[in-house]
Design a protein around this motif. Structure first.
Motif, mmCIF file in Angstrom:
data_model
loop_
_atom_site.group_PDB
_atom_site.id
_atom_site.type_symbol
_atom_site.label_atom_id
_atom_site.label_comp_id
_atom_site.label_asym_id
_atom_site.label_seq_id
_atom_site.Cartn_x
_atom_site.Cartn_y
_atom_site.Cartn_z
ATOM 1 N N ASP A 120 0.844 -1.210 -0.088
ATOM 2 C CA ASP A 120 0.022 -0.097 0.190
ATOM 3 C C ASP A 120 0.827 1.213 0.137
ATOM 4 O O ASP A 120 0.638 2.214 -0.661
ATOM 5 C CB ASP A 120 -0.931 -0.123 1.367
ATOM 6 N N ILE A 121 2.054 1.214 0.774
ATOM 7 C CA ILE A 121 2.887 2.354 0.800
ATOM 8 C C ILE A 121 3.406 2.932 -0.480
ATOM 9 O O ILE A 121 3.549 4.074 -0.924
ATOM 10 C CB ILE A 121 4.274 2.138 1.677
ATOM 11 N N ALA A 122 3.416 2.141 -1.631
ATOM 12 C CA ALA A 122 3.796 2.389 -2.700
ATOM 13 C C ALA A 122 2.876 2.823 -3.717
ATOM 14 O O ALA A 122 2.923 3.276 -5.020
ATOM 15 C CB ALA A 122 4.460 1.347 -3.650
ATOM 16 N N LYS A 123 1.329 2.587 -3.387
ATOM 17 C CA LYS A 123 0.131 2.959 -4.276
ATOM 18 C C LYS A 123 -0.112 4.431 -4.057
ATOM 19 O O LYS A 123 -0.041 4.988 -3.108
ATOM 20 C CB LYS A 123 -0.970 2.115 -4.117
ATOM 21 N N ASP A 124 -0.599 4.965 -5.185
ATOM 22 C CA ASP A 124 -1.347 6.202 -5.147
ATOM 23 C C ASP A 124 -2.917 6.012 -5.079
ATOM 24 O O ASP A 124 -3.465 5.273 -5.550
ATOM 25 C CB ASP A 124 -1.041 7.010 -6.527
ATOM 26 N N LYS A 125 -3.336 6.885 -4.213
ATOM 27 C CA LYS A 125 -5.054 6.697 -3.830
ATOM 28 C C LYS A 125 -5.700 6.891 -5.011
ATOM 29 O O LYS A 125 -6.713 6.401 -5.214
ATOM 30 C CB LYS A 125 -5.430 7.684 -2.947
ATOM 31 N N ASP A 126 -5.362 7.409 -6.175
ATOM 32 C CA ASP A 126 -6.000 7.541 -7.472
ATOM 33 C C ASP A 126 -5.511 6.593 -8.516
ATOM 34 O O ASP A 126 -5.852 6.830 -9.521
ATOM 35 C CB ASP A 126 -6.129 8.946 -8.042
ATOM 36 N N ILE A 133 -2.495 6.940 -9.798
ATOM 37 C CA ILE A 133 -1.957 7.960 -10.954
ATOM 38 C C ILE A 133 -0.551 7.601 -10.504
ATOM 39 O O ILE A 133 0.103 8.267 -9.786
ATOM 40 C CB ILE A 133 -2.306 9.447 -11.043
ATOM 41 N N GLY A 134 0.292 6.647 -11.207
ATOM 42 C CA GLY A 134 1.795 6.238 -10.864
ATOM 43 C C GLY A 134 1.832 5.494 -9.783
ATOM 44 O O GLY A 134 0.575 5.194 -8.962
ATOM 45 N N VAL A 135 2.815 5.019 -9.668
ATOM 46 C CA VAL A 135 3.210 3.943 -8.685
ATOM 47 C C VAL A 135 4.659 4.131 -8.139
ATOM 48 O O VAL A 135 5.585 3.870 -8.934
ATOM 49 C CB VAL A 135 2.702 2.375 -8.764
ATOM 50 N N GLY A 136 4.826 3.515 -6.815
ATOM 51 C CA GLY A 136 6.467 3.569 -6.415
ATOM 52 C C GLY A 136 6.900 2.202 -6.858
ATOM 53 O O GLY A 136 6.063 1.322 -6.872
ATOM 54 N N PHE A 137 8.010 2.167 -7.474
ATOM 55 C CA PHE A 137 8.666 0.831 -7.843
ATOM 56 C C PHE A 137 9.818 0.448 -6.991
ATOM 57 O O PHE A 137 10.203 -0.874 -7.203
ATOM 58 C CB PHE A 137 8.997 0.747 -9.387
ATOM 59 N N GLY A 138 10.259 1.009 -5.921
ATOM 60 C CA GLY A 138 11.254 0.676 -5.095
ATOM 61 C C GLY A 138 11.042 1.396 -3.830
ATOM 62 O O GLY A 138 10.260 2.601 -3.827
ATOM 63 N N ILE A 139 11.535 1.176 -2.762
ATOM 64 C CA ILE A 139 11.280 1.637 -1.489
ATOM 65 C C ILE A 139 12.698 1.797 -0.939
ATOM 66 O O ILE A 139 13.525 1.062 -0.678
ATOM 67 C CB ILE A 139 10.644 0.674 -0.402
ATOM 68 N N ILE A 140 13.291 3.218 -0.737
ATOM 69 C CA ILE A 140 14.588 3.472 -0.254
ATOM 70 C C ILE A 140 14.133 4.282 1.021
ATOM 71 O O ILE A 140 12.965 4.927 1.090
ATOM 72 C CB ILE A 140 15.011 4.470 -1.347
ATOM 73 N N SER A 141 14.889 4.757 1.802
ATOM 74 C CA SER A 141 14.706 5.662 3.090
ATOM 75 C C SER A 141 15.758 6.414 3.158
ATOM 76 O O SER A 141 17.028 6.101 2.626
ATOM 77 C CB SER A 141 14.764 4.449 4.198
ATOM 78 N N THR A 142 15.658 7.786 3.608
ATOM 79 C CA THR A 142 16.634 8.767 3.700
ATOM 80 C C THR A 142 17.134 8.829 5.251
ATOM 81 O O THR A 142 16.266 8.862 6.276
ATOM 82 C CB THR A 142 16.187 10.062 3.663
ATOM 83 N N PHE A 194 19.958 -1.674 -4.860
ATOM 84 C CA PHE A 194 19.381 -1.609 -3.399
ATOM 85 C C PHE A 194 18.253 -0.705 -3.278
ATOM 86 O O PHE A 194 17.776 -0.169 -2.286
ATOM 87 C CB PHE A 194 20.604 -0.690 -2.744
ATOM 88 N N ASP A 195 17.089 -1.059 -3.980
ATOM 89 C CA ASP A 195 15.792 -0.724 -3.802
ATOM 90 C C ASP A 195 14.932 -1.657 -3.268
ATOM 91 O O ASP A 195 14.942 -2.681 -3.890
ATOM 92 C CB ASP A 195 15.233 -0.309 -5.249
ATOM 93 N N GLY A 196 14.318 -1.457 -2.176
ATOM 94 C CA GLY A 196 13.290 -2.344 -1.582
ATOM 95 C C GLY A 196 12.185 -2.760 -2.502
ATOM 96 O O GLY A 196 11.656 -1.830 -3.343
ATOM 97 N N PRO A 197 11.945 -3.912 -2.605
ATOM 98 C CA PRO A 197 10.985 -4.400 -3.583
ATOM 99 C C PRO A 197 9.618 -4.004 -3.166
ATOM 100 O O PRO A 197 9.137 -4.164 -1.850
ATOM 101 C CB PRO A 197 10.850 -6.103 -3.655
ATOM 102 N N VAL A 198 8.667 -3.424 -4.107
ATOM 103 C CA VAL A 198 7.278 -3.089 -3.872
ATOM 104 C C VAL A 198 6.428 -4.255 -3.979
ATOM 105 O O VAL A 198 5.230 -4.377 -3.481
ATOM 106 C CB VAL A 198 6.729 -1.895 -4.471
ATOM 107 N N ASN A 199 6.962 -5.265 -4.716
ATOM 108 C CA ASN A 199 6.095 -6.476 -4.944
ATOM 109 C C ASN A 199 6.315 -7.593 -3.846
ATOM 110 O O ASN A 199 7.284 -7.878 -3.624
ATOM 111 C CB ASN A 199 6.421 -7.092 -6.385
ATOM 112 N N LYS A 200 4.958 -7.780 -3.424
ATOM 113 C CA LYS A 200 4.935 -8.784 -2.185
ATOM 114 C C LYS A 200 5.554 -10.089 -2.365
ATOM 115 O O LYS A 200 5.853 -10.668 -1.418
ATOM 116 C CB LYS A 200 3.504 -8.567 -1.558
#
Length: 363
Positions: free
Chosen positions: A130-136, A138-147, A308-314
């Motif tokens: 869910d963190i990678a999804k847009d509520k509408d 419109i686009g989608v996150g394809f990787g999870i990084i942190s700062t 080193f992008d965390g996968p968004v696909n479960k």
């Protein structure tokens, strides 16, 4: 036979030969060789440079071209560069798919530059966190990084310094003249301002504690970097610590440099590279296919193991050391702070002006 009749027969014979050639299975072109599906389309992709461009051109793009019988044109640029191109082309789009950090992507969405994803084509959306999804959609996150915080392990050990544990540690006087920090002009800089606010009782809605702490931290900085890449500053010994993205830290660490990544006690914000279909894209259907391709398990593994992008696909399963270097699995992803970019972008111009005058002006 008269010359007139001979001329007529010659013309007729030529017409028959042309017709026969046009109906034959051979066209004299190699465009249809391979998949047999090519219709001459060229998908135009605007995306990051550096290691992203290298890996995508080496592995992902050739695979997509072969599967779909098309060509992919790659336009290199930062998120800010790509957003500017999309704005300039709004009335006549030349780009089909754009890779943008989540902040600029939210701006592109607000400007009406992006198209919704078609769930009947982008079927991998069903497997995305869910963190990678847009509520509408419109686009989608394809990787999870942190700062988080990056520091030079060797320098810290030589000085007997403990690793940083808080965002506020950047204000420690021992770092005077030893820090290069991200500018408010890039996402890392926005994250730094936001996290110093959170570390001192603030939030997106109450950013004042962040500005107050950043004025202290700025006393230690020799410059504020606008490029989002502080690797050279680390390599040249100009900075001993900084706020930086996990993927970039581990990429530099992978090269043998003694850099370490820290998740401060106040937490870290998620930074998501996103992929979006452009509104009125010349090849909209193909663009939807490409987004689905990027979310597929094979592509997700490449982004994780190489970038080193965390996968968004479960459904993606990681093994080995990479598990400790990316945001992986529901439990780890749940710990990340998701930035409210609608709120931030509404105030970003104001924050940028203030940061330039009050924090970065002397650097």
């Amino acid at each position: 036979m008269s010359l007139k009749k001979k001329a007529y027969l010659i013309v007729l014979l030529c017409l028959l030969l042309v017709t026969a050639a046009g109906c034959s299975g051979k066209t004299g072109s190699s465009a249809d060789e391979g998949s047999g599906k090519s219709d001459g389309k060229t998908l135009v992709l605007a995306a990051y440079g550096g290691s992203y461009e290298q890996k995508m051109k080496e592995v992902l793009i050739p695979k997509f071209e072969k599967e779909h019988g098309v060509k992919v044109k790659y336009i290199t640029g930062s998120s800010v560069d790509t957003l500017s191109k999309l704005q300039a082309q709004k009335d006549n789009p030349q780009i089909d798919v754009a890779f943008l950090d989540d902040g600029p992507q939210a701006q592109a969405k607000a400007f009406g530059l992006l198209a919704p994803l078609d769930e009947s084509v982008v079927t991998n959306l069903a497997n995305i966190y869910d963190i990678a999804k847009d509520k509408d959609n419109i686009g989608v996150g394809f990787g999870i990084i942190s700062t988080g915080l990056a520091y030079n392990k060797d320098v810290f050990e030589q000085n007997g310094w403990e690793p940083p544990t808080s965002w506020n540690d950047l204000a420690d006087p021992k770092f005077k003249g030893k820090l290069v920090l991200p500018s408010i002009a890039n996402t890392y800089g926005v994250h730094l301002l936001l996290m110093t606010a959170i570390a001192n009782g603030g939030s997106e809605e109450n950013i004042e504690p962040g500005f107050e702490k950043m004025k202290e931290i700025a006393q230690n900085a020799i410059t504020f970097d606008k490029t989002a890449d502080v690797s050279n500053y680390f390599l040249q010994g100009q900075t001993v610590a900084s706020a930086w993205g996990s993927s970039r830290v581990f990429t530099l660490q992978d090269s043998g440099f003694p850099i370490e990544y820290v998740i401060p006690e106040e937490g870290v914000p998620a930074l998501m590279p996103t992929v979006s279909v452009i509104k009125d894209a010349p090849n909209a259907d193909l663009a939807q296919e490409f987004v689905n391709f990027v979310l597929d398990e094979e592509a997700q593994l490449l982004f994780a193991n190489s970038l080193f992008d965390g996968p968004v696909n479960k459904n993606v399963k990681l093994e080995g050391d990479i598990v400790d270097k990316v945001a992986y699995g529901e439990e780890e992803i749940a710990k990340l702070i998701k930035v409210d970019w609608e709120t931030v972008n509404a105030k970003r111009a104001e924050w940028t002006e203030r940061a330039n005058k009050e924090i970065e002006v002397a650097h």
